[in-house]
Design a protein around this motif. Structure first.
Motif, PDB file in Angstrom:
ATOM      1  N   GLU A 107    -109.870 -49.437  10.217  1.00  0.00           N
ATOM      2  CA  GLU A 107    -110.385 -50.129   9.187  1.00  0.00           C
ATOM      3  C   GLU A 107    -110.669 -51.374   9.635  1.00  0.00           C
ATOM      4  OE1 GLU A 107    -107.273 -50.859   6.539  1.00  0.00           O
ATOM      5  OE2 GLU A 107    -106.952 -48.674   5.928  1.00  0.00           O
TER       6      GLU A 107
ATOM      7  N   TYR B 273    -119.573 -56.319   9.337  1.00  0.00           N
ATOM      8  CA  TYR B 273    -119.797 -57.927   9.432  1.00  0.00           C
ATOM      9  C   TYR B 273    -120.787 -58.232  10.326  1.00  0.00           C
ATOM     10  CZ  TYR B 273    -118.841 -62.944  10.229  1.00  0.00           C
ATOM     11  OH  TYR B 273    -119.071 -64.184  10.289  1.00  0.00           O
TER      12      TYR B 273
ATOM     13  N   ARG C 149    -114.726 -52.795   9.467  1.00  0.00           N
ATOM     14  CA  ARG C 149    -114.759 -54.072   8.815  1.00  0.00           C
ATOM     15  C   ARG C 149    -115.716 -55.191   9.726  1.00  0.00           C
ATOM     16  NH1 ARG C 149    -112.261 -58.540   9.139  1.00  0.00           N
ATOM     17  NH2 ARG C 149    -110.614 -57.660  10.135  1.00  0.00           N
TER      18      ARG C 149
END
Length: 116
Positions: free
Chosen positions: A33, A41, A37
């Motif tokens: 995860e 980004y 993420r």
């Protein structure tokens, strides 16, 4: 014992009946995860240069089958920085790094390569 089990069995479902894999799996899911993420980004910061690789350093680079599992879950190339994967010119091969120093050495090397 735990560090040894991570490097001997890691995420291998057939090793020790998958006990180590089962113990590490919740942390592995969190790692996936975080990787997803952070790559999202990074791609938002610079869409022209998306993240395509994960660099595993320190104790993460010693977990058996971690790079393969990360490749499957994230679709990114996962590279470990174990000493045997580091090219050392033959004239410098007489210098040896003790096993207990390997994690610190590979972490420093990995971070240095990211800075390049």
């Amino acid at each position: 014992e735990a560090e040894k089990a991570k490097s001997v069995c890691g995420l291998d479902p057939s090793c020790s009946q998958g006990v180590v894999r089962h113990a590490l799996w919740s942390e592995f899911k969190l790692l996936v995860e975080d990787c997803l993420r952070l790559t999202q980004y990074a791609s938002e910061l610079d869409p022209k240069q998306p993240c395509t690789h994960l660099l595993l350093t320190g104790s993460h680079s010693a977990v058996k089958f971690l790079p393969e599992e990360l490749r499957l879950k994230t679709q990114l190339a996962a590279l470990g920085t174990k000493l045997e994967s580091i090219h050392v010119p033959s004239e410098h091969r007489h210098r040896m790094i003790a096993d207990h120093d390997e994690a610190a050495y590979t972490t420093a090397l990995g971070l240095a390569s990211v800075q390049q």
